[in-house]
Design an enzyme around this catalytic site. Structure first.
Site, PDB file in Angstrom:
ATOM      1  N   SER A   1     -46.416 -42.559  -7.275  1.00 29.49           N
ATOM      2  CA  SER A   1     -46.152 -42.609  -5.838  1.00 29.49           C
ATOM      3  C   SER A   1     -46.588 -43.958  -5.283  1.00 29.49           C
ATOM      4  CB  SER A   1     -46.983 -41.495  -5.195  1.00 29.49           C
ATOM      5  OG  SER A   1     -47.089 -41.669  -3.805  1.00 29.49           O
TER       6      SER A   1
ATOM      7  N   THR B   1     -38.741 -33.174  -0.662  1.00 27.62           N
ATOM      8  CA  THR B   1     -38.963 -31.883  -1.344  1.00 27.62           C
ATOM      9  C   THR B   1     -39.645 -30.929  -0.367  1.00 27.62           C
ATOM     10  OG1 THR B   1     -41.124 -32.482  -2.256  1.00 27.62           O
ATOM     11  CG2 THR B   1     -39.200 -33.062  -3.575  1.00 27.62           C
ATOM     12  N   GLU B   2     -39.427 -29.640  -0.614  1.00 23.35           N
ATOM     13  CA  GLU B   2     -39.956 -28.615   0.298  1.00 23.35           C
ATOM     14  C   GLU B   2     -41.472 -28.768   0.482  1.00 23.35           C
ATOM     15  OE1 GLU B   2     -37.743 -24.944  -0.784  1.00 23.35           O
ATOM     16  OE2 GLU B   2     -39.559 -23.994   0.038  1.00 23.35           O
TER      17      GLU B   2
ATOM     18  N   TYR C   1     -55.501 -37.138  -4.216  1.00 23.02           N
ATOM     19  CA  TYR C   1     -54.167 -37.328  -4.805  1.00 23.02           C
ATOM     20  C   TYR C   1     -53.957 -38.790  -5.197  1.00 23.02           C
ATOM     21  CZ  TYR C   1     -49.044 -37.796  -4.770  1.00 23.02           C
ATOM     22  OH  TYR C   1     -47.733 -38.092  -5.082  1.00 23.02           O
ATOM     23  N   SER C   2     -54.290 -39.688  -4.255  1.00 25.94           N
ATOM     24  CA  SER C   2     -54.102 -41.119  -4.474  1.00 25.94           C
ATOM     25  C   SER C   2     -54.908 -41.588  -5.699  1.00 25.94           C
ATOM     26  CB  SER C   2     -54.553 -41.846  -3.205  1.00 25.94           C
ATOM     27  OG  SER C   2     -54.160 -43.170  -3.240  1.00 25.94           O
TER      28      SER C   2
ATOM     29  N   LYS D   1     -53.146 -40.815  -8.895  1.00 30.06           N
ATOM     30  CA  LYS D   1     -51.954 -41.645  -9.127  1.00 30.06           C
ATOM     31  C   LYS D   1     -52.351 -43.077  -9.511  1.00 30.06           C
ATOM     32  CE  LYS D   1     -48.665 -38.583  -8.374  1.00 30.06           C
ATOM     33  NZ  LYS D   1     -47.871 -38.052  -9.513  1.00 30.06           N
TER      34      LYS D   1
ATOM     35  N   ASN E   1     -44.162 -35.151 -14.560  1.00 28.02           N
ATOM     36  CA  ASN E   1     -43.790 -35.121 -13.146  1.00 28.02           C
ATOM     37  C   ASN E   1     -44.639 -34.156 -12.311  1.00 28.02           C
ATOM     38  OD1 ASN E   1     -41.669 -35.101 -10.820  1.00 28.02           O
ATOM     39  ND2 ASN E   1     -41.708 -32.967 -11.522  1.00 28.02           N
TER      40      ASN E   1
ATOM     41  N   ILE F   1     -47.514 -31.986 -10.306  1.00 26.02           N
ATOM     42  CA  ILE F   1     -48.768 -32.253  -9.578  1.00 26.02           C
ATOM     43  C   ILE F   1     -49.361 -30.925  -9.136  1.00 26.02           C
ATOM     44  CG2 ILE F   1     -48.551 -34.599  -8.647  1.00 26.02           C
ATOM     45  CD1 ILE F   1     -47.298 -33.339  -6.091  1.00 26.02           C
TER      46      ILE F   1
ATOM     47  N   ILE G   1     -40.310 -38.312  -0.243  1.00 26.49           N
ATOM     48  CA  ILE G   1     -39.070 -37.665  -0.708  1.00 26.49           C
ATOM     49  C   ILE G   1     -38.986 -36.262  -0.086  1.00 26.49           C
ATOM     50  CG2 ILE G   1     -37.731 -37.009  -2.775  1.00 26.49           C
ATOM     51  CD1 ILE G   1     -38.513 -40.036  -2.695  1.00 26.49           C
TER      52      ILE G   1
HETATM   53  N1  LIG Z   1     -42.144 -35.514  -2.632  1.00 23.07           N
HETATM   54  C1  LIG Z   1     -42.703 -36.697  -2.310  1.00 23.07           C
HETATM   55  O1  LIG Z   1     -42.722 -37.136  -1.150  1.00 23.07           O
HETATM   56  C2  LIG Z   1     -43.274 -37.535  -3.384  1.00 23.07           C
HETATM   57  C3  LIG Z   1     -43.453 -37.068  -4.680  1.00 23.07           C
HETATM   58  N2  LIG Z   1     -43.991 -37.895  -5.630  1.00 23.07           N
HETATM   59  C4  LIG Z   1     -44.212 -37.410  -6.982  1.00 23.07           C
HETATM   60  O2  LIG Z   1     -43.073 -36.747  -7.481  1.00 23.07           O
HETATM   61  C5  LIG Z   1     -43.462 -35.704  -8.370  1.00 23.07           C
HETATM   62  C6  LIG Z   1     -42.806 -34.411  -7.960  1.00 23.07           C
HETATM   63  O3  LIG Z   1     -43.166 -34.129  -6.631  1.00 23.07           O
HETATM   64  P1  LIG Z   1     -42.434 -32.970  -5.803  1.00 23.07           P
HETATM   65  O4  LIG Z   1     -41.151 -32.650  -6.433  1.00 23.07           O
HETATM   66  O5  LIG Z   1     -42.502 -33.314  -4.372  1.00 23.07           O
HETATM   67  O6  LIG Z   1     -43.456 -31.773  -6.056  1.00 23.07           O
HETATM   68  P2  LIG Z   1     -43.254 -30.183  -5.969  1.00 23.07           P
HETATM   69  O7  LIG Z   1     -44.482 -29.673  -5.300  1.00 23.07           O
HETATM   70  O8  LIG Z   1     -41.941 -29.815  -5.434  1.00 23.07           O
HETATM   71  O9  LIG Z   1     -43.254 -29.754  -7.517  1.00 23.07           O
HETATM   72  C7  LIG Z   1     -44.428 -29.757  -8.253  1.00 23.07           C
HETATM   73  C8  LIG Z   1     -44.139 -29.106  -9.591  1.00 23.07           C
HETATM   74  O10 LIG Z   1     -45.368 -29.034 -10.328  1.00 23.07           O
HETATM   75  C9  LIG Z   1     -45.603 -27.676 -10.708  1.00 23.07           C
HETATM   76  N3  LIG Z   1     -47.040 -27.410 -10.722  1.00 23.07           N
HETATM   77  C10 LIG Z   1     -47.858 -27.241  -9.659  1.00 23.07           C
HETATM   78  N4  LIG Z   1     -49.112 -26.983 -10.067  1.00 23.07           N
HETATM   79  C11 LIG Z   1     -49.072 -26.977 -11.424  1.00 23.07           C
HETATM   80  C12 LIG Z   1     -50.048 -26.735 -12.423  1.00 23.07           C
HETATM   81  N5  LIG Z   1     -51.300 -26.452 -12.120  1.00 23.07           N
HETATM   82  N6  LIG Z   1     -49.667 -26.793 -13.724  1.00 23.07           N
HETATM   83  C13 LIG Z   1     -48.377 -27.058 -14.057  1.00 23.07           C
HETATM   84  N7  LIG Z   1     -47.409 -27.308 -13.155  1.00 23.07           N
HETATM   85  C14 LIG Z   1     -47.755 -27.252 -11.849  1.00 23.07           C
HETATM   86  C15 LIG Z   1     -44.860 -26.844  -9.657  1.00 23.07           C
HETATM   87  O11 LIG Z   1     -44.458 -25.587 -10.142  1.00 23.07           O
HETATM   88  P3  LIG Z   1     -45.365 -24.269 -10.110  1.00 23.07           P
HETATM   89  O12 LIG Z   1     -45.933 -24.142  -8.744  1.00 23.07           O
HETATM   90  O13 LIG Z   1     -44.396 -23.218 -10.504  1.00 23.07           O
HETATM   91  O14 LIG Z   1     -46.396 -24.488 -11.173  1.00 23.07           O
HETATM   92  C16 LIG Z   1     -43.617 -27.699  -9.464  1.00 23.07           C
HETATM   93  O15 LIG Z   1     -42.672 -27.425 -10.468  1.00 23.07           O
HETATM   94  C17 LIG Z   1     -44.984 -35.660  -8.333  1.00 23.07           C
HETATM   95  O16 LIG Z   1     -45.512 -36.361  -9.422  1.00 23.07           O
HETATM   96  C18 LIG Z   1     -45.324 -36.379  -7.040  1.00 23.07           C
HETATM   97  O17 LIG Z   1     -46.574 -36.983  -7.067  1.00 23.07           O
HETATM   98  C19 LIG Z   1     -44.348 -39.177  -5.353  1.00 23.07           C
HETATM   99  C20 LIG Z   1     -44.196 -39.671  -4.096  1.00 23.07           C
HETATM  100  C21 LIG Z   1     -43.651 -38.890  -3.019  1.00 23.07           C
HETATM  101  C1  LIG Z   2     -47.411 -41.833   4.071  1.00 24.22           C
HETATM  102  C2  LIG Z   2     -47.009 -42.387   2.730  1.00 24.22           C
HETATM  103  C3  LIG Z   2     -46.148 -43.587   2.821  1.00 24.22           C
HETATM  104  C4  LIG Z   2     -46.496 -44.518   3.946  1.00 24.22           C
HETATM  105  C5  LIG Z   2     -45.484 -45.536   4.086  1.00 24.22           C
HETATM  106  O1  LIG Z   2     -45.791 -46.662   3.983  1.00 24.22           O
HETATM  107  N1  LIG Z   2     -44.203 -45.158   4.277  1.00 24.22           N
HETATM  108  C6  LIG Z   2     -43.128 -46.057   4.429  1.00 24.22           C
HETATM  109  C7  LIG Z   2     -42.569 -46.544   3.156  1.00 24.22           C
HETATM  110  S1  LIG Z   2     -41.902 -45.365   2.043  1.00 24.22           S
HETATM  111  O2  LIG Z   2     -40.484 -45.118   2.406  1.00 24.22           O
HETATM  112  O3  LIG Z   2     -42.015 -45.973   0.749  1.00 24.22           O
HETATM  113  O4  LIG Z   2     -42.650 -44.115   2.105  1.00 24.22           O
HETATM  114  C8  LIG Z   2     -46.325 -41.309   1.883  1.00 24.22           C
HETATM  115  C9  LIG Z   2     -45.659 -41.887   0.631  1.00 24.22           C
HETATM  116  C10 LIG Z   2     -45.901 -40.914  -0.509  1.00 24.22           C
HETATM  117  C11 LIG Z   2     -46.433 -39.695   0.151  1.00 24.22           C
HETATM  118  C12 LIG Z   2     -47.251 -38.671  -0.643  1.00 24.22           C
HETATM  119  C13 LIG Z   2     -46.815 -38.393  -1.996  1.00 24.22           C
HETATM  120  O5  LIG Z   2     -46.890 -39.233  -2.839  1.00 24.22           O
HETATM  121  C14 LIG Z   2     -46.468 -36.957  -2.314  1.00 24.22           C
HETATM  122  C15 LIG Z   2     -47.549 -36.041  -1.973  1.00 24.22           C
HETATM  123  C16 LIG Z   2     -46.881 -34.708  -2.204  1.00 24.22           C
HETATM  124  C17 LIG Z   2     -47.738 -33.575  -1.825  1.00 24.22           C
HETATM  125  O6  LIG Z   2     -46.978 -32.360  -1.941  1.00 24.22           O
HETATM  126  C18 LIG Z   2     -48.320 -33.713  -0.411  1.00 24.22           C
HETATM  127  C19 LIG Z   2     -47.981 -34.986   0.274  1.00 24.22           C
HETATM  128  C20 LIG Z   2     -48.114 -36.255  -0.517  1.00 24.22           C
HETATM  129  C21 LIG Z   2     -49.580 -36.603  -0.615  1.00 24.22           C
HETATM  130  C22 LIG Z   2     -47.363 -37.400   0.218  1.00 24.22           C
HETATM  131  C23 LIG Z   2     -48.025 -37.787   1.545  1.00 24.22           C
HETATM  132  C24 LIG Z   2     -47.361 -38.965   2.256  1.00 24.22           C
HETATM  133  C25 LIG Z   2     -47.231 -40.170   1.371  1.00 24.22           C
HETATM  134  C26 LIG Z   2     -48.616 -40.703   1.024  1.00 24.22           C
END
Ligand SMILES: NC(=O)C1=CN([C@@H]2O[C@H](COP(=O)(O)OP(=O)(O)OC[C@H]3O[C@@H](n4cnc5c(N)ncnc54)[C@H](OP(=O)(O)O)[C@@H]3O)[C@@H](O)[C@H]2O)C=CC1
Ligand SMILES: C[C@H](CCC(=O)NCCS(=O)(=O)O)[C@H]1CC[C@H]2[C@@H]3C(=O)C[C@@H]4C[C@H](O)CC[C@]4(C)[C@H]3CC[C@]12C
Length: 270
Positions: A153, A203-204, A166-167, A170, A102, A104, A201
């Site tokens: 994602s 998340t902070e 990032y893309s 993934k 999980n 990133i 989603i």
């Molecule tokens: N939030 C969103 O909108 C979306 C999220 N996702 C996916 O969901 C997953 C979780 O995302 P989200 O919860 O938002 O992310 P967060 O940024 O909240 O969490 C990321 C986690 O990864 C850890 N991390 C960061 N850098 C490293 C590193 N170098 N080595 C090991 N661990 C690391 C962080 O902890 P620490 O800094 O302590 O290492 C943290 O626990 C990801 O795979 C993301 O791509 C997909 C689509 C949308």
């Molecule tokens: C902008 C993207 C989605 C566009 C869209 O079509 N939205 C409507 C449909 S949806 O409800 O399915 O979204 C964003 C979707 C995923 C996002 C990215 C992501 O995967 C997490 C990354 C987390 C990181 O901490 C920084 C931002 C992200 C790149 C984030 C950016 C926006 C999306 C691409």
């Protein structure tokens, strides 16, 4: 198909006593998955870089009812770290049932700036470490006929602006793990692979990175985390969350890709 057959209905007891690794568990969706798994009485091994945050998450997991909870801190930039995490599970439990990938690494949300070094580093953290964790964990997962859950994602199925590095990481996950799934079926390896395709989603870190630029309302991380846990246990091929938004997006990608691209661009504030 027979070897990929999966249970239909989710029941929280399915997780009781299961040995689960969650990466990226110090915040966001990973932290929420740890809390759901703790309530379901799983054994947990959590990992991320920040020890202080992991300590707090482990403490909360024990309060919520985890069968056991521990952490190992370190960075997935370090190519030896994935094996360290899996060895910790082997030494502690002597086996593993579920591997949830999980984490990133940090990436900017802006025009691609030409920094190839950043893309290389992000591939190491977001993609190659997932491969390395899988390779190390596979003997134990074969033994338990367990599950691999890969958190991806919509940006790993259809690209959006300002997230090129990032893309790319993934999309790589989809190619690698979807190919591996075929091979498991051919070789009758009963380890499931669930690819989770998530939209925006709340998340902070994600909200901080993109709320100034994106109009969409983010979906709740608690529900998202539960859906990931469920789809992994049910050995589903893919999770689409939120299902309607992601489902429509993937349909449009196949039938009207230019229209979808313009919709995605129009969801960005000018
Ligand atoms: N939030 C969103 O909108 C979306 C999220 N996702 C996916 O969901 C997953 C979780 O995302 P989200 O919860 O938002 O992310 P967060 O940024 O909240 O969490 C990321 C986690 O990864 C850890 N991390 C960061 N850098 C490293 C590193 N170098 N080595 C090991 N661990 C690391 C962080 O902890 P620490 O800094 O302590 O290492 C943290 O626990 C990801 O795979 C993301 O791509 C997909 C689509 C949308
Ligand atoms: C902008 C993207 C989605 C566009 C869209 O079509 N939205 C409507 C449909 S949806 O409800 O399915 O979204 C964003 C979707 C995923 C996002 C990215 C992501 O995967 C997490 C990354 C987390 C990181 O901490 C920084 C931002 C992200 C790149 C984030 C950016 C926006 C999306 C691409």
């Amino acid at each position: 198909f027979y070897f990929y057959s999966a249970p239909e209905n989710f029941n929280e007891e399915m997780l009781r006593g299961k040995r689960v690794i969650v990466t990226g568990a110090s915040s966001g969706i990973g932290e929420q998955m740890a809390y759901h798994l703790a309530r379901m009485e799983a054994h947990l091994l959590l990992t991320a870089r920040t020890e202080a945050k992991l300590q707090k998450v482990v403490k909360r997991c024990l309060e919520l009812g985890a069968a056991s909870a521990r952490y190992v801190s370190g960075s997935m930039e370090d190519t030896t770290f994935p094996e360290v995490v899996v060895k910790e599970a082997e030494n502690t439990w002597g086996g593993l049932d579920v591997l949830i990938l999980n984490h990133i690494g940090y990436s900017y949300f802006n025009y691609f700036n030409g920094d190839v070094g950043h893309v290389r580093k992000l591939l190491e953290v977001n993609f190659l470490s997932y491969v390395a964790m899988t390779v190390s964990a596979l003997p134990m997962l074969k033994e338990s006929e367990g599950s691999i859950v890969v958190v991806s994602s919509v940006a790993g199925k259809t690209a959006a602006p300002f997230s090129a590095p990032y893309s790319a990481t993934k999309f790589a996950l989809d190619g690698f793990f979807s190919s591996l799934r075929h091979e498991f079926i051919i070789e009758k390896v009963n380890v499931s692979i669930t690819l989770c395709i998530l939209g925006y989603i709340d998340t902070e870190n994600a909200v901080r990175a993109v709320s100034h630029a994106i109009r969409d309302t983010p979906a709740p991380k608690e529900e998202c985390a539960l859906e990931i846990v469920k789809s992994g246990v049910l050995r589903r091929r893919e999770l689409h969350y939120p299902s309607r938004a992601v489902g429509s997006l993937l349909l449009l990608r196949d039938i009207a890709p230019d229209f979808l691209d313009s919709l995605i661009r129009s969801s960005y504030k000018q």
